[in-house]
Design a protein around this motif. Structure first.
Motif, mmCIF file in Angstrom:
data_model
loop_
_atom_site.group_PDB
_atom_site.id
_atom_site.type_symbol
_atom_site.label_atom_id
_atom_site.label_comp_id
_atom_site.label_asym_id
_atom_site.label_seq_id
_atom_site.Cartn_x
_atom_site.Cartn_y
_atom_site.Cartn_z
ATOM 1 N N ASP A 1 55.672 86.704 63.908
ATOM 2 C CA ASP A 1 55.711 87.724 65.620
ATOM 3 C C ASP A 1 55.236 86.290 66.337
ATOM 4 O OD1 ASP A 1 55.840 89.346 67.580
ATOM 5 O OD2 ASP A 1 56.958 89.752 66.826
ATOM 6 N N ARG A 2 54.275 86.282 65.905
ATOM 7 C CA ARG A 2 52.691 85.899 66.567
ATOM 8 C C ARG A 2 53.134 84.144 67.087
ATOM 9 N NH1 ARG A 2 51.978 83.859 70.156
ATOM 10 N NH2 ARG A 2 49.611 83.373 71.209
ATOM 11 N N VAL B 1 58.643 80.974 73.326
ATOM 12 C CA VAL B 1 58.390 82.862 74.821
ATOM 13 C C VAL B 1 57.442 81.402 75.075
ATOM 14 C CG1 VAL B 1 57.267 84.333 76.093
ATOM 15 C CG2 VAL B 1 58.990 84.366 73.697
ATOM 16 N N GLN B 2 56.264 81.068 74.511
ATOM 17 C CA GLN B 2 54.850 80.046 75.102
ATOM 18 C C GLN B 2 55.092 79.137 75.154
ATOM 19 O OE1 GLN B 2 51.708 82.181 72.956
ATOM 20 N NE2 GLN B 2 52.208 84.119 74.407
ATOM 21 N N VAL C 1 47.386 81.917 64.362
ATOM 22 C CA VAL C 1 47.380 83.075 62.714
ATOM 23 C C VAL C 1 46.148 83.656 62.598
ATOM 24 C CG1 VAL C 1 48.818 81.705 61.666
ATOM 25 C CG2 VAL C 1 46.253 81.466 61.301
ATOM 26 N N ALA C 2 44.344 83.216 63.665
ATOM 27 C CA ALA C 2 43.574 83.656 63.524
ATOM 28 C C ALA C 2 43.112 85.032 64.500
ATOM 29 C CB ALA C 2 42.187 83.283 63.773
ATOM 30 N N GLU C 3 44.708 84.910 65.299
ATOM 31 C CA GLU C 3 45.116 86.197 66.720
ATOM 32 C C GLU C 3 45.026 87.626 66.076
ATOM 33 O OE1 GLU C 3 46.798 85.155 69.594
ATOM 34 O OE2 GLU C 3 45.902 83.264 70.440
ATOM 35 N N VAL C 4 45.796 87.117 64.359
ATOM 36 C CA VAL C 4 46.326 88.523 64.030
ATOM 37 C C VAL C 4 46.102 89.092 62.954
ATOM 38 C CG1 VAL C 4 48.533 88.356 65.369
ATOM 39 C CG2 VAL C 4 48.425 87.108 63.482
#
Length: 213
Positions: free
Chosen positions: A119-120, A127-128, A142-145
């Motif tokens: 998803d990220r 989108v980004q 990937v670290a964000e999640v």
């Protein structure tokens, strides 16, 4: 009940399909029994690794069309995405080789984070308009999640999971996939493409009933 999903991170229909499957699961009475497993499928494995170029320019060269023609052709998918709450930036998006991104999805699967990572990365790509050819960007995303950044960096520094990525694409083709997104409900019912939510609900119901029939 298991649902296997094949996607590519540069595939705009894959994020739409993911959102529609999630909406179907909200309407599925047995959603709590569903295990989602995310699999790799590269639409353009021959694209050079470590390189990025504007998606419109890349598609125009491949299709022998103008960038304006490509923009017009992608308007439909952007409209479909908007209906699912996704504000695509296809004009700013970058084409990349997705092998390294998929290898991180495999790493994330070891800790049950493959869906979150997929998803990220889809959000970052579509989108980004992030540059997913850049290892530092991939590690940060990937670290964000919740994926360990040091482990992600180790994977990107070698070839871990590369063969698994290729084998998963081969498996999808053996099951009849000619592209992505591709969904298999409980190993029995296949759904190809980002179908309407009702199609996913019906496939989930049929697979559940067949397995317990």
């Amino acid at each position: 009940m298991r649902v296997d999903v094949w996607s590519d991170i540069v595939c705009p229909w894959c994020f739409i399909g993911k959102r529609r499957l999630e909406a179907a699961l909200e309407r599925f009475d047995h959603a709590g029994e569903v295990e989602l497993v995310w699999h790799s499928y590269q639409l353009d494995p021959g694209f050079p690794r470590g390189r990025s170029e504007p998606v419109y320019a890349s598609l125009a060269a491949k299709m022998r069309a103008s960038t304006e023609q490509v923009r017009v052709m992608t308007e439909q998918v952007a409209q479909e995405a908007a209906a699912e709450g996704l504000d695509y930036d296809l004009a700013g998006a970058l084409m990349v080789n997705t092998l390294d991104a998929h290898r991180l999805v495999h790493l994330a699967r070891q800790s049950g984070l493959d869906g979150a990572v997929m998803d990220r990365l889809l959000l970052a790509q579509l989108v980004q308009a992030r540059d997913l050819s850049d290892p530092d960007t991939l590690v940060a995303l990937v670290a964000e999640v919740g994926v360990d950044a040091a482990a992600a960096r180790r994977v990107l520094g070698g070839e871990d999971f590369a063969e698994q990525v290729r084998r998963e694409a081969d498996q999808a083709r053996r099951w009849g996939a000619t592209g992505v997104p591709f969904f298999v409900m409980d190993g029995a019912f296949g759904v190809s493409g980002a179908q309407p939510v009702e199609v996913f609900v019906s496939a989930l119901d049929k697979a559940y009933a067949a397995a317990r029939g």
